[in-house]
Design a protein around this motif. Sequence first.
Motif, PDB file in Angstrom:
ATOM      1  N   THR A 190     -13.803   2.677  33.142  1.00  0.00           N
ATOM      2  CA  THR A 190     -13.054   3.915  33.312  1.00  0.00           C
ATOM      3  C   THR A 190     -12.800   4.547  31.941  1.00  0.00           C
ATOM      4  N   ARG A 191     -12.328   5.768  31.970  1.00  0.00           N
ATOM      5  CA  ARG A 191     -11.984   6.434  30.714  1.00  0.00           C
ATOM      6  C   ARG A 191     -10.855   5.690  29.997  1.00  0.00           C
ATOM      7  N   ASP A 192      -9.862   5.221  30.751  1.00  0.00           N
ATOM      8  CA  ASP A 192      -8.759   4.480  30.145  1.00  0.00           C
ATOM      9  C   ASP A 192      -9.254   3.181  29.497  1.00  0.00           C
ATOM     10  N   GLU A 193     -10.165   2.500  30.159  1.00  0.00           N
ATOM     11  CA  GLU A 193     -10.735   1.268  29.589  1.00  0.00           C
ATOM     12  C   GLU A 193     -11.541   1.579  28.331  1.00  0.00           C
ATOM     13  N   PHE A 194     -12.291   2.681  28.371  1.00  0.00           N
ATOM     14  CA  PHE A 194     -13.049   3.133  27.201  1.00  0.00           C
ATOM     15  C   PHE A 194     -12.102   3.397  26.028  1.00  0.00           C
ATOM     16  N   ASP A 195     -11.029   4.143  26.291  1.00  0.00           N
ATOM     17  CA  ASP A 195     -10.065   4.464  25.235  1.00  0.00           C
ATOM     18  C   ASP A 195      -9.411   3.194  24.683  1.00  0.00           C
ATOM     19  N   ALA A 196      -9.041   2.276  25.545  1.00  0.00           N
ATOM     20  CA  ALA A 196      -8.403   1.028  25.107  1.00  0.00           C
ATOM     21  C   ALA A 196      -9.357   0.214  24.245  1.00  0.00           C
ATOM     22  N   PHE A 197     -10.634   0.174  24.626  1.00  0.00           N
ATOM     23  CA  PHE A 197     -11.618  -0.584  23.849  1.00  0.00           C
ATOM     24  C   PHE A 197     -11.829   0.047  22.473  1.00  0.00           C
ATOM     25  N   CYS A 198     -12.033   1.355  22.446  1.00  0.00           N
ATOM     26  CA  CYS A 198     -12.277   2.048  21.172  1.00  0.00           C
ATOM     27  C   CYS A 198     -11.071   1.929  20.242  1.00  0.00           C
ATOM     28  N   LYS A 221      -9.181  -0.534  19.806  1.00  0.00           N
ATOM     29  CA  LYS A 221      -9.145  -1.859  19.182  1.00  0.00           C
ATOM     30  C   LYS A 221     -10.123  -1.993  18.008  1.00  0.00           C
ATOM     31  N   LEU A 222     -11.080  -1.082  17.902  1.00  0.00           N
ATOM     32  CA  LEU A 222     -12.049  -1.151  16.807  1.00  0.00           C
ATOM     33  C   LEU A 222     -11.357  -0.744  15.500  1.00  0.00           C
ATOM     34  N   PRO A 223     -11.800  -1.288  14.372  1.00  0.00           N
ATOM     35  CA  PRO A 223     -11.112  -1.032  13.097  1.00  0.00           C
ATOM     36  C   PRO A 223     -11.140   0.433  12.660  1.00  0.00           C
ATOM     37  N   VAL A 280     -12.668  11.760  22.291  1.00  0.00           N
ATOM     38  CA  VAL A 280     -13.565  11.621  21.145  1.00  0.00           C
ATOM     39  C   VAL A 280     -13.002  10.584  20.176  1.00  0.00           C
ATOM     40  N   TRP A 281     -13.808   9.590  19.836  1.00  0.00           N
ATOM     41  CA  TRP A 281     -13.399   8.514  18.935  1.00  0.00           C
ATOM     42  C   TRP A 281     -14.163   8.608  17.626  1.00  0.00           C
ATOM     43  N   LYS A 282     -13.404   8.462  16.534  1.00  0.00           N
ATOM     44  CA  LYS A 282     -13.970   8.630  15.194  1.00  0.00           C
ATOM     45  C   LYS A 282     -13.593   7.449  14.304  1.00  0.00           C
ATOM     46  N   VAL A 283     -14.406   7.256  13.284  1.00  0.00           N
ATOM     47  CA  VAL A 283     -14.080   6.337  12.190  1.00  0.00           C
ATOM     48  C   VAL A 283     -14.358   7.111  10.908  1.00  0.00           C
ATOM     49  N   GLY A 284     -13.375   7.174  10.030  1.00  0.00           N
ATOM     50  CA  GLY A 284     -13.539   7.946   8.804  1.00  0.00           C
ATOM     51  C   GLY A 284     -13.792   9.419   9.055  1.00  0.00           C
ATOM     52  N   GLY A 285     -13.279   9.935  10.169  1.00  0.00           N
ATOM     53  CA  GLY A 285     -13.460  11.343  10.505  1.00  0.00           C
ATOM     54  C   GLY A 285     -14.797  11.677  11.135  1.00  0.00           C
ATOM     55  N   ILE A 329     -21.110   0.565  22.016  1.00  0.00           N
ATOM     56  CA  ILE A 329     -20.034   1.324  21.366  1.00  0.00           C
ATOM     57  C   ILE A 329     -19.623   0.645  20.065  1.00  0.00           C
ATOM     58  N   GLU A 330     -19.530  -0.675  20.090  1.00  0.00           N
ATOM     59  CA  GLU A 330     -19.194  -1.423  18.873  1.00  0.00           C
ATOM     60  C   GLU A 330     -20.277  -1.227  17.810  1.00  0.00           C
ATOM     61  N   ALA A 331     -21.536  -1.245  18.234  1.00  0.00           N
ATOM     62  CA  ALA A 331     -22.643  -1.001  17.301  1.00  0.00           C
ATOM     63  C   ALA A 331     -22.573   0.421  16.745  1.00  0.00           C
ATOM     64  N   ALA A 332     -22.224   1.394  17.590  1.00  0.00           N
ATOM     65  CA  ALA A 332     -22.090   2.786  17.142  1.00  0.00           C
ATOM     66  C   ALA A 332     -21.012   2.889  16.067  1.00  0.00           C
ATOM     67  N   HIS A 333     -19.912   2.219  16.283  1.00  0.00           N
ATOM     68  CA  HIS A 333     -18.821   2.203  15.299  1.00  0.00           C
ATOM     69  C   HIS A 333     -19.340   1.668  13.964  1.00  0.00           C
ATOM     70  N   LYS A 334     -20.091   0.579  14.012  1.00  0.00           N
ATOM     71  CA  LYS A 334     -20.621  -0.033  12.781  1.00  0.00           C
ATOM     72  C   LYS A 334     -21.626   0.887  12.083  1.00  0.00           C
ATOM     73  N   ILE A 335     -22.471   1.550  12.853  1.00  0.00           N
ATOM     74  CA  ILE A 335     -23.470   2.469  12.280  1.00  0.00           C
ATOM     75  C   ILE A 335     -22.763   3.596  11.526  1.00  0.00           C
TER      76      ILE A 335
END
Length: 119
Positions: A2-10, A12-14, A27-32, A96-102
């Motif tokens: 779900t969207r809520d599960e997606f938001d909760a997972f994202c 938790k990422l650093p 929309v989820w961002k890292v470093g903008g 999604i975790e890989a996307a964050h790392k990329i």
Amino acid sequence: MTRDEFDAFCKKLPATTHVIQWGNASVWKVGGKIFAICSGWGEGDFPRFSFKCSDISYSLLTQQEGMIPAPYLARAKWVQMEEEGALSDADLKAYIEAAHKIIAAKLTRKQQKELGLAG
């Protein structure tokens, strides 16, 4: 997922930040810089997950049933899950975790250090 599960997972990422953009997209961002998006505007509309991926993953995923090149972002190797269940929740989380790392790896060393992403 779900969207809520997606938001909760994202969340938790650093070093992530979250905004609602383009109507009602999560929309989820890292470093903008964006690494994952959940869109779905209508009531009861299936959430569509989009994320950055590697060249190899892009090639494989865009050939898979229920996955398409992400609108407006395909040239940057983004994919979108068009059909519910096209990826298992575990696979979606891994991508999604890989996307964050990329995206985090593309930040300057200074940004990475400031965000606690580099030692």
